[in-house]
Enzyme design. Structure first.
Site, PDB file in Angstrom:
ATOM      1  CB  ALA A  46       4.514   2.877   1.591  1.00 57.67           C
ATOM      2  CE  LYS A  47       3.905  -0.193   8.074  1.00 53.38           C
ATOM      3  NZ  LYS A  47       5.118  -0.098   8.932  1.00 53.38           N
ATOM      4  N   GLY A  48       3.696  -2.788   3.510  1.00 53.22           N
ATOM      5  CA  GLY A  48       3.433  -3.972   2.701  1.00 53.22           C
ATOM      6  C   GLY A  48       4.059  -5.197   3.320  1.00 53.22           C
ATOM      7  CB  THR A  52      -0.912   0.047   1.232  1.00 53.65           C
ATOM      8  OG1 THR A  52      -1.885  -0.999   1.147  1.00 53.65           O
ATOM      9  CG2 THR A  52      -1.652   1.380   1.330  1.00 53.65           C
ATOM     10  CG  ASP A 112       7.058  -3.222   9.786  1.00 50.01           C
ATOM     11  OD1 ASP A 112       6.670  -3.819  10.802  1.00 50.01           O
ATOM     12  OD2 ASP A 112       6.582  -2.134   9.415  1.00 50.01           O
TER      13      ASP A 112
END
Length: 414
Positions: free
Chosen positions: A105-107, A60, A146
């Site tokens: 953002a993150k994924g 995202t 992460d």
């Protein structure tokens, strides 16, 4: 250590509390309410037993109003698109609080990394990177470590990007090993900033950390550094936990010996007096440092919390329904947007170093992190005092004002 689920509605409700104190229009708020894009992938990987297993992956990008997006790569069982979208939005807010020219953002991949061999992990990470290679880059979307990922995974991702694009670009990822363009303090910045922000907030309230009992939920890189920094400030860390259990000593833990014990045995269990993770969260301490994952404190356990200060060293550690209850009881929450901002700062500094091919010393990096964290805390606390708000609402307001300014100046295309 199972975390409760995230909730986009909860984030929006907290933002609504900040809106009366912001110069935000419906137009700029609309940009925040909807992520720029979410990509869902099916990732086939050759397993060691010769079979092919298909994993679900996500990425995202929430906002690019203030600059390229940057955010973590998670290898975590149960990961879904909604989780990525909420955490990406929080990263947008955090970058704005720190006044960084970045969006959020993150994924990641829905997988328990402990079930994979190193070879399988590498194959999965490289496949994931190949699937989004046209969407990422140092000027578009930068990946960071992460939950479940580390410097080695970032190195594989960087190499995969370079192989696919026939380039030599370090800045597509941050959190890399030093020889590949990584930065000093990359692993320690978030924990260090959480502890230093705690010191600042307690000092503002006329309290001291000297001999103050503290507990740390999550003794990974972030929790370990937070514990060490709290101890250096005079606090007494009496309990810590990891994914396998928790340990307690009423007179304070020897953190150096504990780190050696965990490295040798793979857990903090068996070091002092074993307790459960739930018991740690219920300890009567001045500071409870939350350094594992989101949802540590939720509606199901908030009633048992006896800590006076809860510190979000990781994103969304206290869920909104729990925070409302805790606020009524006089418990102070130091929100992720302020407490863990050091992680965003060091990632930004690594990105800048990669772009310029000029790298600072460890002392220079630590000083730059502290300076930017202090500036962020100063801005949020000044806003808090001026408008008589809690820390989270003040942080949201500061972030939304900066996002609004960028959105208005850019306008709407086409």
């Amino acid at each position: 250590m199972r975390a409760s689920g995230l909730n986009w509605q909860g984030l929006m409700e907290q933002l609504q509390q900040a809106l009366p104190h912001c110069d935000v229009t419906d137009q700029s708020l609309a940009y925040f309410k909807y992520p720029k894009r979410t990509v869902t992938m099916n990732l086939p990987v050759h397993m060691d037993d010769g079979s092919v297993r298909v994993f679900k992956g996500y990425r995202t990008v929430h906002s690019t109003a203030r600059g390229p997006s940057m955010g973590g790569m998670r290898l975590k069982a149960g990961l879904n698109a909604h989780e990525c979208e909420v955490l990406a939005a929080i990263m947008t807010l955090k970058a704005a609080v720190a006044d960084l020219p970045l969006g959020g953002a993150k994924g990641g991949v829905d997988v328990d990394p402990l079930t994979l061999s190193p070879h399988e992990t590498e194959g999965l990470v490289r496949r994931y990177t190949s699937e989004i290679v046209e969407l990422i880059g140092p000027r578009t979307d930068i990946l960071a470590p992460d939950v479940g990922s580390d410097a080695q995974i970032m190195a594989w991702m960087m190499d995969t990007y370079n192989q696919n694009t026939d380039t030599t670009v370090n800045g597509v990822v941050v959190g890399k090993p030093l020889p590949l363009g990584g930065s000093y303090a990359s692993k320690d910045a978030r924990g260090r900033s959480a502890a230093l922000v705690t010191t600042r907030v307690l000092k503002e309230a006329g309290r001291s950390l000297h001999r103050a009992p503290c507990a740390v939920y999550g003794f990974g890189d972030v929790g370990r550094k937070a514990a060490q920094t709290l101890a250096a400030e005079g606090a007494m860390v009496i309990a810590v936990s990891d994914q396998n259990g928790a340990t307690f000593a009423s007179g304070g833990l020897d953190l150096d010996a504990l780190s050696q014990h965990r490295e040798m045995f793979g857990s903090v269990g068996g070091f002092a007096t074993d307790i459960t993770v739930d018991e740690l969260l219920e300890l009567d301490v001045d500071v409870l440092m939350l350094a594992y994952d989101y949802g540590a404190i939720n509606a199901g356990n908030a009633h048992a919390v006896r800590a006076k200060y809860l510190v979000e060293a990781t994103n969304r550690a206290v869920l909104p329904e729990a925070e409302r209850f805790l606020k009524e009881r006089g418990v102070t929450v130091l929100p992720d947007l302020v407490a863990s901002v050091g992680g965003a700062v060091v990632n930004y500094l690594e990105w800048v170093q990669d772009a310029s091919n000029f790298f600072w010393t460890e002392e220079e990096i630590e000083a730059a992190i502290d300076e930017r964290v202090d500036a962020a805390v100063d801005n949020v606390m000044a806003f808090m005092r001026t408008h008589d708000l809690d820390l989270r609402t003040a942080a949201y307001a500061v972030a939304l004002n900066r996002l609004h300014n960028a959105t208005v100046m850019r306008g709407v295309y086409p």
